[in-house]
Design an enzyme around this catalytic site. Structure first.
Site, mmCIF file in Angstrom:
data_model
loop_
_atom_site.group_PDB
_atom_site.id
_atom_site.type_symbol
_atom_site.label_atom_id
_atom_site.label_comp_id
_atom_site.label_asym_id
_atom_site.label_seq_id
_atom_site.Cartn_x
_atom_site.Cartn_y
_atom_site.Cartn_z
ATOM 1 N NE ARG A 238 27.056 -24.680 14.307
ATOM 2 C CZ ARG A 238 27.082 -25.994 14.504
ATOM 3 N NH1 ARG A 238 25.960 -26.638 14.772
ATOM 4 N NH2 ARG A 238 28.205 -26.673 14.434
ATOM 5 C CE LYS A 383 28.090 -23.124 9.581
ATOM 6 N NZ LYS A 383 28.762 -23.436 8.292
ATOM 7 C CG HIS A 402 30.616 -27.207 5.801
ATOM 8 N ND1 HIS A 402 31.186 -27.721 6.946
ATOM 9 C CD2 HIS A 402 30.611 -25.854 5.956
ATOM 10 C CE1 HIS A 402 31.535 -26.731 7.747
ATOM 11 N NE2 HIS A 402 31.190 -25.592 7.173
ATOM 12 C CB SER A 420 35.432 -25.384 13.299
ATOM 13 O OG SER A 420 35.920 -24.244 13.951
ATOM 14 C CE LYS A 424 35.059 -25.155 6.005
ATOM 15 N NZ LYS A 424 34.404 -23.821 6.081
ATOM 16 C CB THR A 425 38.082 -19.535 6.513
ATOM 17 O OG1 THR A 425 36.778 -20.046 6.763
ATOM 18 C CG2 THR A 425 37.981 -18.061 6.180
ATOM 19 C CG ASP A 439 31.064 -22.109 5.897
ATOM 20 O OD1 ASP A 439 31.873 -22.974 6.265
ATOM 21 O OD2 ASP A 439 29.964 -21.943 6.441
ATOM 22 N NE ARG A 504 33.237 -19.030 14.129
ATOM 23 C CZ ARG A 504 33.392 -19.999 13.235
ATOM 24 N NH1 ARG A 504 33.599 -19.693 11.964
ATOM 25 N NH2 ARG A 504 33.345 -21.263 13.598
#
Length: 720
Positions: A238, A383, A402, A420, A424-425, A439, A504
């Site tokens: 991003r 996003k 988030h 990131s 988390k994932t 997410d 990704r």
């Protein structure tokens, strides 16, 4: 025998042939006899076979076929049909070894190969692999859809939208378009773009998008597992410094502006200039991809979104990441609530006011539109819409967060907050629990719901052993961004960072075997804040009270290791308010107040889990093993940690358990894992100072009418 008889007849005829012109009468007689024998040889066997087959098959309707004897000789069974529409009907035969099909040309044959359908997100309660439905689908109303798309692509300087036509421009098939009825007479300076058709590829299936990407987009390949590998161009992440939000009378007072805010202002006029640039570019193309999809699995609060893009890669990415409508829902989709115009690589004009580069990602909440120029990184769309939800949902008293989210078999829900690289994932994807989402979520009065229809997992150093569910999800339909693969076998090397470290995978959530469809659940029981502490001074797990939960939620801490390629070993602290500062629209304290209210009402417990280093900072200590972190998370889910005995740490005042099953006790207290105690205390004070400096941005904002909660939050921070 027939063959011998024929040969003998031929010899007889040949011997009778005149040897000299004198015996003319004998010559004529022999010639007639020769012709008679020849006809006998050719016709009689056919009549015998015809009679035998008619008798053997009992066929009296003028149809005949080879008998079983012929079938035993492995010859195809041939059928001649009575009354064939041909001038030589007796010569028309059909191979009956396969079912007959209704086509007259090769184009018709190809048209039969493809069935019309609409992509759907299957709806099924509970976990397990969910397969698509096989029942009939309702065709999408072509005219109403095209009218709607035409309106979306309308220029600000023309009376109507472009002439849109459905289908691939390379197709030779004739397709209808929606006639445009201008409200006034055409201007004299009609542009060329108004004379052409814009082909609309609307809600294509993954297979169709694969074909488009591989044929027309350089850098698109099918990997050995069936995923679509693509490149996002110069931008592999991003561009937060190029994000702009229109500041008008409404947003000036509602949004978070100024120091620490991710919202960089632009005016309405500059947005319209960029919008016109993007729309004109999209209208100049032979074809555009249009996705009509949903956000939020809560049917009472879902948002209709339309994404207009120039690349099949972008269309497939959003097909995976948003909620896919059923055919019936697509039929009645109507006007979207929010629209994205993604012009991809086409740059903005850097001379436009508020522009600082050739990239611009602009959001206009008043117009409910988003414009993307100068970047092909698909994550900007995902996003950007998340930011929109951060504005729209709180207006409905719904907290947008988030976080990852999963649910146990007994209905206990856990939220996982983290930046990131914090896990988390990985941690929310647990084969022992149902995955609600990895997410983005909403927490309403009825419970939690996933905002998205897919997962967006980091792939760097991915392995089957550590993350089997994510590994197995990378198959046909999945988008792999910027990965490196073997040019012959197409096997992906997930350790290769040649293109970027930010590789990704985007895949539909139902690719996770234990995903919960629909992606909704009851109120959370545990709120887990994840931090990858590269300083190595935070405990692997600590229990938080409500004020501490809000403090660490607003802080949004993790630490990254800077520039190892340049030999830099010092970790760098990163703070992102609400664990997603780049996406929030309102002041962080407003989201924190909503979180506290919901946690207090539902009796949820807050936890701080460090997935980073222990026994020293990065370079001297070691990363906490994922197996240990999973044991900690399991203990939180089971409720056993609530019954543990705790001790409080200095400076941060965190409560840490004395024992966690399956985790070495010596790492639970960070200081015990450090050999150099002085270095530990110095590092702890350094991190505490970074926390305090970061939080000064939020001290002027009061939560509640009396501000009492604000004082409690400040007191929950490090004390030194």
């Amino acid at each position: 025998m027939k063959e011998i008889e024929s040969k003998e007849a031929y010899k007889t005829a040949s011997s009778s042939f005149p040897s000299s012109p004198i015996n003319l009468f004998s010559f004529k007689t022999n010639l007639v006899f020769f012709v008679f024998v020849l006809l006998y040889i050719l016709i009689l066997p056919q009549r015998r076979r015809h009679s035998a087959d008619m008798a053997g098959n009992g066929n009296t309707d003028g149809e005949f076929s080879f008998s079983a004897a012929a079938a035993r000789d492995a010859l195809p069974r041939i059928t001649t049909e009575k009354g064939a529409k041909s001038t030589t009907s007796s010569d028309v035969c059909h191979d009956d070894t396969a079912s007959r099909v209704n086509f007259q040309t090769i184009d018709q044959l190809h048209s039969l190969q493809k069935k019309r359908s609409a992509p759907t997100t299957p709806l099924k309660e509970g976990g397990g692999v969910v397969m698509g439905t096989s029942g009939p689908t309702t065709p999408v109303s072509g005219e109403s859809m095209l009218q709607s798309v035409s309106a979306s692509l309308a220029s600000l300087t023309r009376e109507t939208g472009p002439k849109v036509i459905r289908g691939d421009p390379t197709s030779a098939a004739k397709v209808a378009h929606v006639p445009q009825t201008p409200t006034s007479a055409p201007a004299a300076d009609v542009s060329d773009s108004s004379l052409k058709f814009t082909h609309v590829l609307h809600n294509l299936s993954p297979a169709e998008l694969y074909e488009q990407a591989i044929k027309y987009e350089k850098g698109s390949f099918v990997t050995s597992t069936g995923a679509l590998a693509t490149l996002s161009g110069a931008k592999t992440g991003r561009s937060p410094k190029d994000k702009r939000v229109v500041k008008d009378e409404t947003t000036a007072s509602e949004l978070w502006w100024g120091k620490g805010s991710p919202n960089i202002e632009m005016d309405e006029q500059s947005f319209l200039v960029n919008r016109e640039r993007a729309v004109d570019y999209l209208n100049s193309l032979d074809k555009v991809f249009v996705n009509d999809q949903y956000l939020n699995w809560d049917p009472e609060n879902r948002i209709k979104v339309r994404i207009v893009s120039a690349r099949a890669y972008h269309s497939l990415f959003m097909h995976n990441m948003c909620i896919r409508p059923t055919a019936e829902e697509l039929e009645n989709f109507g006007t979207p609530d929010f629209t994205i115009y993604n012009a991809g690589k086409f740059p903005c004009n850097r001379f436009t006011h508020y522009m600082t580069s050739s990239t611009s990602v602009d959001i206009n909440l008043g117009r409910r539109e988003m414009v993307i120029l100068g970047t092909q990184y698909a994550g900007e769309m995902k996003k950007g819409l998340f930011g929109v939800m951060h504005y729209l949902m709180p207006k409905r008293k719904i907290l947008s967060i988030h976080s990852g989210c999963n649910m146990g078999k007994d209905g206990d829900v856990a939220l996982f907050f983290g930046l990131s690289g914090t896990g988390k994932t990985t941690l929310s994807t647990d084969h022992n629990r149902y995955l609600i989402g990895d997410d983005e979520h909403c927490w309403s009065e009825t419970g939690v719901s996933n905002i998205e229809g897919g997962c967006y997992a980091k792939c760097i150093d991915l392995s089957r052993e550590k993350e089997p569910d994510i590994w197995n999800a990378i198959k046909f339909g999945t988008v792999l961004e910027n990965v490196v693969f073997d040019e012959h076998t197409r096997e992906v090397d997930y350790t290769d960072k040649s293109v970027t470290e930010n590789t990704r995978a985007a895949y539909p959530i139902e690719y996770i075997p234990n995903s919960k469809i629909p992606c909704v659940g009851p109120h959370p029981k545990n709120v887990i804040l994840l931090a990858c502490d590269a300083f190595g001074v935070l405990p692997p797990v600590s229990k938080l009270d409500l004020a501490q939960t809000m403090y660490h939620f607003i802080s949004g801490y993790t630490a990254l290791v800077a520039g190892t390629e340049e030999g830099v070993k010092e970790p760098r602290a990163t703070f992102s308010a609400c664990f997603g500062a780049a996406f929030i629209m309102l002041h962080p304290t407003k989201y924190a107040a909503m979180l506290a209210e919901k946690m207090q009402a539902q009796g949820a417990t807050g936890w701080l889990v460090n997935t980073g280093w222990s026994g020293g900072s990065y370079g001297s200590g070691s990363r906490i093993k994922l197996a240990y972190t999973r044991k900690i998370i399991d203990a939180i889910h089971s409720g056993s940690l609530l019954n543990a005995t705790y001790q409080k740490t200095e400076i941060f005042g965190l409560e840490i358990p004395n024992e966690v099953e399956g985790v070495p006790s010596e790492i639970l207290e960070p200081m015990n894992a450090w050999e150099d105690k002085v270095a530990y205390k110095d590092t702890l004070l350094k991190l505490a100072g970074l926390f305090r400096n970061n939080f000064e941005t939020f001290t002027s904002h009061k939560i509640g009418e009396d501000g009492k909660l604000t004082e409690e939050i400040l007191a929950a921070g490090p004390n030194f």
